[in-house]
Design a protein around this motif. Sequence first.
Motif: not given
Length: 136
Positions: A6-12, A39-45, A70-73, A105-111
Motif C-alpha cells: 500500500l504505497r502513496r497516497p497516504w494522508l497524515r 497522528i492518523s494515517y489514511r489510505r483508500v484501496f 489503533e487500526i480500522r478498516i 469493493p472500496a475500503n478505507q484503512l485508518v491507522i
Amino acid sequence: MHTIRLRRPWLRSLDPQSPPQKVDVPDTAPATAPEGSVISYRRVFNRPTGLTPADVVWLSLPHHTAESIEIRINDALVHQSVHQSVQQSKTTAPIRIDITARLQPANQLVITLTTGRTFPATLDAPVTLEIESDAP
C-alpha cells in the motif's frame, strides 16, 4: 503468497482541524508533535481482484513507532494495543490481521498512532496486504 504494498497516497493528519498532508509509507519525515498527540494515517484501496473463497487477506504492518496504535478498516476497529516498553527501545511487534471478512469493493484503512514521551509516532515500515490461499 501474493503481496500488495500500500504505497502513496497516504494522508497524515495531526488533528481533525488541520488539513491532511500527503506522505509516503514508510514515513521518512515523521510529524513533530508533543507527547500524547494522535497522528492518523489514511489510505483508500480497492478489494483485490480474483479472490476465491479459499483466499485469506492479511493486513501486515511489520513495524511502527508509537505509544499506542489503533487500526480500522471501513470504520470497524480491527486492532488496538498499547506498548509499555516502546519508550525504551522504540520497537514494536509486527501486526498481522485477517481482514478478509471486512473487505468491500472500496475500503478505507485508518491507522491511528499516539506519540510517546521521547519519540514521534510514525509508520516506519511498508504496510501490505498479503493474500494466502488455502486451496490445495
